[in-house]
Enzyme design. Sequence first.
Site, short mmCIF file in Angstrom:
data_model
loop_
_atom_site.label_atom_id
_atom_site.label_comp_id
_atom_site.label_asym_id
_atom_site.label_seq_id
_atom_site.Cartn_x
_atom_site.Cartn_y
_atom_site.Cartn_z
N TYR A 252 0.86 -1.19 0.00
CA TYR A 252 0.00 0.00 0.00
C TYR A 252 0.90 1.24 0.00
O TYR A 252 2.08 1.14 0.35
CB TYR A 252 -0.99 0.00 1.19
N HIS A 299 6.13 -0.51 1.41
CA HIS A 299 5.99 0.49 0.35
C HIS A 299 7.01 0.29 -0.76
O HIS A 299 8.05 -0.31 -0.54
CB HIS A 299 6.19 1.91 0.91
#
Length: 324
Positions: A252, A299
């Site tokens: 995400y 990430h």
Amino acid sequence: MVVLQLRHFLYLAALLSSTFTFLFLYFQNSKLVFTYNFYSFVSERSQCACSICVADRGNSNWFSKRYQPNIPLLLNRTNSVLSAKVSRWWNGLQSNAGNYTEVVDQLFSLFPDKEHYSDAGPDRCRTCAVVGNSGNLLGSHYGPLIDQYDFVMRINKGPTEGYEKDVGSKTTHRILYPESAMDLGNSTHLVLLPFKILDLQWLISAFTTKHITETYIKVPSTIRAKKDKVMIFHPEFLRYVYDNWAEGHGLYPSTGFLTLIFALHVCDEVNVFGFGATSDGKWHHYFDETLTSYELGVHSGKFENETVNRLQQQNKILIHKGWT
Ligand code: C5P
């Protein structure tokens, strides 16, 4: 005869200058539009009153393919129903989901239940600074510049106290989640980034019973912040940033990246500070000694970085690179 000619000349000059003034005033917010075989001025008001407007999609195909002006940014009761796709993805990020509908109900009996920032228009020029936590801020002397912008958005635990010279002291928005929470000043909007339903429950608890003290780590049971300034990122916005801007990289998007895309939607001019790893790929902070690789973890720092640079190339943001 000469007098007559001079008078004609003066009339003509007056006529021309008034026509020019009229045309200038009329078209000052207009665009030169190229169509298939010809081009013409269209009396379409520009998106904002700044010299360049972020939301103007006419000047970059790359941008207009990704930018969805109507995506819900912040949650309220009315827009809270999630599509099956968003719900599946968002629930997949959390270990044990609670009852979303019930939580939404509690949330908006406590916090402002309204549509925020629907005030874009040709007369607004809202300038923003998005301040990340990169160590490149140290020694930058950006403080006074950052404090000039209308909105100053800060992220997670990035402090101002003791670092004013380099990062400024104004904070209009702080984007955080329970594990990165800190106390806020009276004029700062707490913008919760909900990775999970427990984060929404924590927000309620922090302002009421204070009984949630642990998520996957210990979290503060309460937070100093103004209840009437609380906002919550919409799960659909998180998914939109993941799909359209991070293009599915990482698990995400990072808080900083989400904040930057949020700014593209609520600001007319976006200035970016404190983004960027060291040359050997270390994700450093201006306020502590942590050095993690920006490619490890959830990430994709590298891809986010490339997108941020592309936004600058397309004239959508201005990156202030900092010092180190
Ligand atoms: O580390 P933290 O997530 O608190 O930092 C906030 C944001 O600042 C990050 O999400 C990232 O977008 C940005 N940042 C960066 N380079 C660093 C540190 C942080 O771009 N070295």
